[in-house]
Scaffold this motif. Structure first.
Motif, PDB file in Angstrom:
ATOM      1  N   ILE A  34      33.577 -29.766  -3.568  1.00 45.86           N
ATOM      2  CA  ILE A  34      33.891 -28.373  -3.890  1.00 45.86           C
ATOM      3  C   ILE A  34      32.645 -27.524  -3.670  1.00 45.86           C
ATOM      4  O   ILE A  34      31.583 -27.832  -4.199  1.00 45.86           O
ATOM      5  CB  ILE A  34      34.371 -28.252  -5.352  1.00 45.86           C
ATOM      6  N   GLY A  35      32.777 -26.475  -2.903  1.00 47.25           N
ATOM      7  CA  GLY A  35      31.651 -25.587  -2.651  1.00 47.25           C
ATOM      8  C   GLY A  35      31.340 -24.711  -3.854  1.00 47.25           C
ATOM      9  O   GLY A  35      32.247 -24.310  -4.602  1.00 47.25           O
ATOM     10  N   VAL A  36      30.071 -24.425  -4.051  1.00 52.50           N
ATOM     11  CA  VAL A  36      29.619 -23.506  -5.100  1.00 52.50           C
ATOM     12  C   VAL A  36      28.848 -22.378  -4.430  1.00 52.50           C
ATOM     13  O   VAL A  36      27.878 -22.620  -3.708  1.00 52.50           O
ATOM     14  CB  VAL A  36      28.735 -24.220  -6.149  1.00 52.50           C
ATOM     15  N   GLU A  81      22.519 -25.633 -13.570  1.00 53.16           N
ATOM     16  CA  GLU A  81      22.060 -24.330 -13.094  1.00 53.16           C
ATOM     17  C   GLU A  81      22.165 -24.233 -11.571  1.00 53.16           C
ATOM     18  O   GLU A  81      21.259 -23.757 -10.878  1.00 53.16           O
ATOM     19  CB  GLU A  81      20.614 -24.062 -13.555  1.00 53.16           C
ATOM     20  N   LEU A  82      23.303 -24.697 -11.066  1.00 50.35           N
ATOM     21  CA  LEU A  82      23.518 -24.697  -9.615  1.00 50.35           C
ATOM     22  C   LEU A  82      23.976 -23.316  -9.164  1.00 50.35           C
ATOM     23  O   LEU A  82      24.984 -22.795  -9.651  1.00 50.35           O
ATOM     24  CB  LEU A  82      24.574 -25.746  -9.239  1.00 50.35           C
ATOM     25  N   TYR A  83      23.268 -22.762  -8.228  1.00 52.15           N
ATOM     26  CA  TYR A  83      23.614 -21.442  -7.706  1.00 52.15           C
ATOM     27  C   TYR A  83      24.299 -21.557  -6.344  1.00 52.15           C
ATOM     28  O   TYR A  83      25.260 -20.857  -6.061  1.00 52.15           O
ATOM     29  CB  TYR A  83      22.353 -20.577  -7.587  1.00 52.15           C
ATOM     30  N   GLU A  84      23.799 -22.440  -5.505  1.00 52.78           N
ATOM     31  CA  GLU A  84      24.339 -22.603  -4.157  1.00 52.78           C
ATOM     32  C   GLU A  84      24.371 -24.086  -3.834  1.00 52.78           C
ATOM     33  O   GLU A  84      23.340 -24.754  -3.868  1.00 52.78           O
ATOM     34  CB  GLU A  84      23.449 -21.870  -3.150  1.00 52.78           C
ATOM     35  N   GLY A  85      25.561 -24.636  -3.548  1.00 49.05           N
ATOM     36  CA  GLY A  85      25.623 -26.055  -3.251  1.00 49.05           C
ATOM     37  C   GLY A  85      27.028 -26.605  -3.335  1.00 49.05           C
ATOM     38  O   GLY A  85      28.006 -25.914  -3.040  1.00 49.05           O
ATOM     39  N   VAL A 112      33.367 -39.959 -11.776  1.00 44.59           N
ATOM     40  CA  VAL A 112      31.969 -39.524 -11.712  1.00 44.59           C
ATOM     41  C   VAL A 112      31.910 -38.235 -10.909  1.00 44.59           C
ATOM     42  O   VAL A 112      32.731 -37.998 -10.018  1.00 44.59           O
ATOM     43  CB  VAL A 112      31.041 -40.580 -11.066  1.00 44.59           C
ATOM     44  N   ALA A 113      30.954 -37.398 -11.226  1.00 50.83           N
ATOM     45  CA  ALA A 113      30.727 -36.168 -10.463  1.00 50.83           C
ATOM     46  C   ALA A 113      29.269 -35.771 -10.594  1.00 50.83           C
ATOM     47  O   ALA A 113      28.635 -36.037 -11.620  1.00 50.83           O
ATOM     48  CB  ALA A 113      31.631 -35.043 -10.955  1.00 50.83           C
ATOM     49  N   TYR A 114      28.757 -35.152  -9.555  1.00 51.25           N
ATOM     50  CA  TYR A 114      27.394 -34.627  -9.601  1.00 51.25           C
ATOM     51  C   TYR A 114      27.347 -33.367  -8.742  1.00 51.25           C
ATOM     52  O   TYR A 114      28.290 -33.060  -7.998  1.00 51.25           O
ATOM     53  CB  TYR A 114      26.371 -35.658  -9.106  1.00 51.25           C
ATOM     54  N   THR A 115      26.262 -32.642  -8.848  1.00 49.17           N
ATOM     55  CA  THR A 115      26.072 -31.454  -8.017  1.00 49.17           C
ATOM     56  C   THR A 115      24.858 -31.649  -7.117  1.00 49.17           C
ATOM     57  O   THR A 115      23.978 -32.455  -7.408  1.00 49.17           O
ATOM     58  CB  THR A 115      25.853 -30.187  -8.876  1.00 49.17           C
ATOM     59  N   ARG A 116      24.841 -30.887  -6.020  1.00 42.82           N
ATOM     60  CA  ARG A 116      23.692 -30.924  -5.114  1.00 42.82           C
ATOM     61  C   ARG A 116      23.466 -29.524  -4.568  1.00 42.82           C
ATOM     62  O   ARG A 116      24.414 -28.871  -4.104  1.00 42.82           O
ATOM     63  CB  ARG A 116      23.947 -31.890  -3.958  1.00 42.82           C
ATOM     64  N   ALA A 117      22.232 -29.070  -4.621  1.00 38.57           N
ATOM     65  CA  ALA A 117      21.894 -27.776  -4.043  1.00 38.57           C
ATOM     66  C   ALA A 117      22.012 -27.862  -2.518  1.00 38.57           C
ATOM     67  O   ALA A 117      21.590 -28.843  -1.902  1.00 38.57           O
ATOM     68  CB  ALA A 117      20.483 -27.375  -4.443  1.00 38.57           C
ATOM     69  N   GLU A 118      22.619 -26.853  -1.936  1.00 36.45           N
ATOM     70  CA  GLU A 118      22.832 -26.854  -0.483  1.00 36.45           C
ATOM     71  C   GLU A 118      22.990 -25.411  -0.022  1.00 36.45           C
ATOM     72  O   GLU A 118      23.878 -24.695  -0.494  1.00 36.45           O
ATOM     73  CB  GLU A 118      24.092 -27.670  -0.148  1.00 36.45           C
ATOM     74  N   GLU A 119      22.149 -24.991   0.883  1.00 37.97           N
ATOM     75  CA  GLU A 119      22.199 -23.615   1.368  1.00 37.97           C
ATOM     76  C   GLU A 119      23.366 -23.412   2.333  1.00 37.97           C
ATOM     77  O   GLU A 119      23.848 -24.353   2.958  1.00 37.97           O
ATOM     78  CB  GLU A 119      20.883 -23.254   2.060  1.00 37.97           C
ATOM     79  N   ALA A 240      35.085 -26.383   7.352  1.00 39.92           N
ATOM     80  CA  ALA A 240      34.924 -27.396   6.311  1.00 39.92           C
ATOM     81  C   ALA A 240      34.331 -26.746   5.071  1.00 39.92           C
ATOM     82  O   ALA A 240      33.736 -25.663   5.146  1.00 39.92           O
ATOM     83  CB  ALA A 240      34.013 -28.531   6.784  1.00 39.92           C
ATOM     84  N   THR A 241      34.480 -27.432   3.942  1.00 44.59           N
ATOM     85  CA  THR A 241      33.864 -26.960   2.708  1.00 44.59           C
ATOM     86  C   THR A 241      32.359 -26.838   2.880  1.00 44.59           C
ATOM     87  O   THR A 241      31.690 -27.764   3.319  1.00 44.59           O
ATOM     88  CB  THR A 241      34.178 -27.931   1.556  1.00 44.59           C
ATOM     89  N   LYS A 242      31.857 -25.667   2.540  1.00 45.06           N
ATOM     90  CA  LYS A 242      30.438 -25.310   2.554  1.00 45.06           C
ATOM     91  C   LYS A 242      29.877 -25.120   3.964  1.00 45.06           C
ATOM     92  O   LYS A 242      28.868 -24.448   4.137  1.00 45.06           O
ATOM     93  CB  LYS A 242      29.603 -26.334   1.781  1.00 45.06           C
ATOM     94  N   SER A 243      30.507 -25.724   4.983  1.00 44.11           N
ATOM     95  CA  SER A 243      30.118 -25.389   6.355  1.00 44.11           C
ATOM     96  C   SER A 243      30.860 -24.143   6.818  1.00 44.11           C
ATOM     97  O   SER A 243      30.454 -23.495   7.785  1.00 44.11           O
ATOM     98  CB  SER A 243      30.419 -26.551   7.310  1.00 44.11           C
TER      99      SER A 243
END
Length: 282
Positions: A34-36, A81-85, A112-119, A240-243
């Motif tokens: 899921i994109g943030v 505190e994920l802003y973009e990812g 399980v779930a995690y977040t990752r910063a990604e521009e 695609a998601t986030k692309s």
């Protein structure tokens, strides 16, 4: 320290896998990415609806209601505190003895779930990239978002080795999708994309673009097209998601039309960016 979701608890992130988890031994599970954008998950409801569909297709009983998934993932984004990812969410059938058949009914699924910063890939979206062709060797239920991604990995590696952004897949000469994205082409003012059947994953970005094309008065035909059709297209792009939306300027050694991002592609990109702004500002 970064947090992760394990079952229904937000905990300190750790990297441990039970060796008898069926995700690890069989790829027996499902996932969503899921994109943030600007601190807000984008189209989460659509992603969770697809998660539920994937679970039903492989007879996996989800351990929580969709509202619980949603609130837990929103809390995870806030805690990190994920802003973009992106948010990565995975549900396996659980931990049990290594037999091919389903484990006993009392074995609980593992979430399980995690977040990752990604521009955002804004430069690539505006300038475009190149792609390679490769045979689609995946199984015949590509519509289910399972953990069985080795053919996708091999296709993406081919793209990397050829300095390409994606590998576009074809099955008996028919373009299906790409290793981690959906494929559109434009010919004579009409968009074409493979129908959402068992040969492709019905991407959330793909669905939204088709929906927004109606507002733009752009005709979209969901029908198969060949590799030759694509190489002769006026425009090609992937989603695609986030692309989001990336114009494809060249496939293998074949330039697409003038080899620059097409007018319809850029118009759709701007519409999609407007949608992101609209949804993240509410």
């Amino acid at each position: 320290m970064a947090k992760m979701l394990f079952h229904d608890q937000i905990i300190e992130r750790e990297s441990r896998v039970n060796i008898e988890d069926r995700a690890y031994q069989f790829g027996d599970g499902i996932y969503e990415v899921i994109g943030v954008y600007d601190g807000k998950p984008f189209m989460m409801d659509e992603h969770l609806d697809r998660l539920k569909r994937s679970a039903n297709e492989i007879q996996l009983k989800l351990p929580y209601q969709m509202d619980d998934f949603r609130s837990n993932l929103e809390e995870l984004v806030e805690n990190n505190e994920l802003y973009e990812g992106i948010i990565y969410l995975q549900v396996s059938r659980g931990v049990g003895p290594r037999w091919h058949e389903f484990p006993d009914p009392d074995v609980s699924p593992v979430t399980v779930a995690y977040t990752r910063a990604e521009e955002r890939k804004t430069d690539l979206e505006e300038k475009g990239g190149v792609a390679v062709l490769t045979e689609d060797i995946r199984w015949l239920r590509c519509d289910i978002k399972t953990l069985n991604l080795l053919p996708n990995v091999l296709a993406k590696q081919k793209a990397v080795e050829h300095n390409a952004v994606e590998a576009i897949l074809h099955r008996d000469g028919i373009v299906t999708e790409a290793s981690a994205s959906n494929v559109f082409m434009v010919k004579d003012g009409t968009l074409y994309t493979h129908p959402a059947n068992n040969y492709i994953l019905n991407g959330i970005t793909r669905q939204k673009i088709i929906e927004r094309c109606d507002a733009l008065d752009m005709k979209v035909n969901e029908e198969p097209f060949t590799v030759d059709d694509m190489l002769a297209a006026d425009e090609v792009f992937i989603t695609a998601t986030k692309s989001d939306i990336i114009p494809i300027l060249q496939i293998d050694n074949h330039k697409i039309a003038a080899g620059v991002p097409g007018a319809m592609t850029l118009r759709i990109l701007e519409e999609f960016r407007s949608l992101i702004r609209e949804l993240t500002e509410t």
